[in-house]
Design an enzyme around this catalytic site. Structure first.
Site, short mmCIF file in Angstrom:
data_model
loop_
_atom_site.label_atom_id
_atom_site.label_comp_id
_atom_site.label_asym_id
_atom_site.label_seq_id
_atom_site.Cartn_x
_atom_site.Cartn_y
_atom_site.Cartn_z
N ARG A 79 5.11 -27.53 -1.40
CA ARG A 79 4.93 -28.02 -0.04
C ARG A 79 3.49 -28.02 0.43
NH1 ARG A 79 9.96 -26.63 -0.66
NH2 ARG A 79 9.00 -24.98 -1.84
N THR A 80 2.79 -26.92 0.22
CA THR A 80 1.44 -26.83 0.80
C THR A 80 0.54 -27.90 0.19
OG1 THR A 80 1.79 -24.47 1.12
CG2 THR A 80 -0.47 -25.24 1.27
N LYS A 108 -12.59 -21.66 -19.44
CA LYS A 108 -13.74 -21.28 -20.28
C LYS A 108 -14.44 -20.06 -19.70
CE LYS A 108 -14.86 -26.12 -21.25
NZ LYS A 108 -15.91 -27.13 -21.01
N ARG A 129 -5.64 -22.29 -2.81
CA ARG A 129 -4.66 -21.20 -2.95
C ARG A 129 -5.04 -20.41 -4.19
NH1 ARG A 129 1.76 -22.05 -2.74
NH2 ARG A 129 1.24 -21.99 -0.52
N HIS A 157 -1.58 -16.85 5.04
CA HIS A 157 -1.28 -18.26 4.77
C HIS A 157 -1.31 -18.94 6.14
CE1 HIS A 157 0.32 -21.86 3.20
NE2 HIS A 157 1.37 -21.41 2.53
C1 NCD Z 1 5.16 -19.68 0.79
C2 NCD Z 1 3.93 -19.11 0.08
O1 NCD Z 1 3.42 -19.71 -0.87
O2 NCD Z 1 3.49 -18.07 0.54
N1 NCD Z 1 5.45 -21.01 0.42
C3 NCD Z 1 4.88 -22.03 1.11
O3 NCD Z 1 3.68 -22.21 1.12
N2 NCD Z 1 5.70 -22.81 1.84
C4 NCD Z 1 6.35 -18.80 0.70
C5 NCD Z 1 6.86 -18.37 -0.64
O4 NCD Z 1 6.34 -18.72 -1.69
O5 NCD Z 1 7.85 -17.65 -0.64
#
Ligand code: NCD
Length: 330
Positions: A79-80, A108, A129, A157
């Site tokens: 999703r993100t 590397k 991320r 997040h």
């Molecule tokens: C979340 C995350 O990555 O922290 N997912 C997301 O971005 N929607 C929640 C999760 O992974 O459980």
């Protein structure tokens, strides 16, 4: 290395000068929700609302034409990453990046610092991320362009927190709403970002988790200290379901456990199903940042309680709002 509060502006007569940034979020980094001013959050909510209307009308202005978003995903994401990509493409911009380090020079042995430096020079804004806490802040110190955290380990997040708030605002409003954050509150970074926003708007905060997955004490202490709000803690969802307006359910973050047998003991320790919701307060909604594993039974999907897929869909307008505000194109 963006400088909230200041912008570097080019004046034809006298070259570059640093001036006071009176343009709100422009050029800022979004790393946590802890220090996000309320006026910025309000601006993001307002802009998200505008973007939602554009999307619904099918007439999105190409505000980010010529701009490039870089997505650096060192951890899995559906999703993100895809909603940021969709947001950028809808606004007329372009996207480059990687998902997993396979095929990059990180394999590397290139450092995060050097990777960020390069990617920054290829793009106008970065979403990153990474599994390490503090990695987004580090990237923001290095990059000249804005950096948005898509999650740094089990820390924060922030854009998920903002879309959580937007979902609550759209579905329940932001007055007198009582929210229960449920599940893995120790490692669930989305709850760490959301709780500060709930406190900012004075919403009721209830924490429901197994004893070993409680919200970190320093977060609870900090919120109580700075907002003077009451935070109630529970061990099971049945204790709160008749009282709250929002059940925000999270996945047990298996990948963060050092000892997998500990995970095994907790797996399946809480579950939202029709039986639990039989006792729900009228109008209760169930939210989840997704992915869900077994914590919400699929039998809930078709009920009016289920808002988790709408919740995920709000990610696009909220991320469109963020990209346009940080790039100063509103
Ligand atoms: C979340 C995350 O990555 O922290 N997912 C997301 O971005 N929607 C929640 C999760 O992974 O459980």
């Amino acid at each position: 290395m963006t400088k909230p509060g200041f912008s570097i502006v080019f004046f034809k007569d006298s070259g570059y000068r640093i001036i006071l940034n009176i343009m709100g979020l422009m050029s800022k980094d979004i790393i946590t929700t802890v220090d996000l001013p309320k006026e910025d959050v309000e601006e993001i909510m307002k802009q998200s609302e505008a973007m939602l209307l554009f999307l619904r009308d099918g007439r999105v202005p190409r505000l980010l034409k010529g701009k490039i978003l870089a997505t650096m995903f060192f951890e899995p994401s559906t999703r993100t990453r895809l909603s940021f990509t969709s947001a950028m493409l809808r606004l007329g911009g372009s996207v480059l990046g990687f998902s997993g380090t396979e095929g990059t020079s990180i394999k590397k042995g290139e450092s995060l610092e050097d990777t960020v430096r390069m990617v920054d020079s290829y793009s106008d804004i970065i979403v990153m991320r990474h599994p390490d806490m503090g990695s987004s802040a580090l990237a923001a110190r290095i990059a000249k362009n804005p950096v948005i955290s898509g999650g740094d380990g089990h820390n924060h997040h922030p854009t998920q927190g903002l879309m959580d708030l937007f979902t609550i605002m759209k579905e329940k409003g932001l007055r007198g709403v009582n929210v229960a954050l449920c599940g893995d509150l120790k490692y669930g970074r989305t709850t760490h970002s959301l709780i500060y926003l709930l406190a900012m708007y004075g919403l009721g905060i209830n924490l429901v988790s197994p004893a070993s997955l409680r919200m970190p004490a320093e977060i609870v202490k900090e919120i109580k200290r700075s907002n003077g709000c009451e935070i109630r803690e529970f061990r099971s969802m049945s204790e709160v379901v008749s009282d709250v307006d929002v059940l925000y359910v999270t996945r047990i973050q298996k990948e963060r456990f050092l000892n997998i047998s500990e995970y095994g003991k907790l797996e399946g320790s809480y579950r939202v199903d029709r039986k639990l919701l039989g006792k729900a307060k009228k109008g209760l909604i169930v939210m989840h940042p997704l992915p869900r594993v077994s914590e919400i039974s699929t039998e809930v999907d078709g009920t009016p309680f289920a808002k988790y897929f709408d919740h995920a869909a709000y990610g696009v307008p909220v991320r469109m709002a963020l990209l346009s505000l940080l790039l100063g194109k509103v």
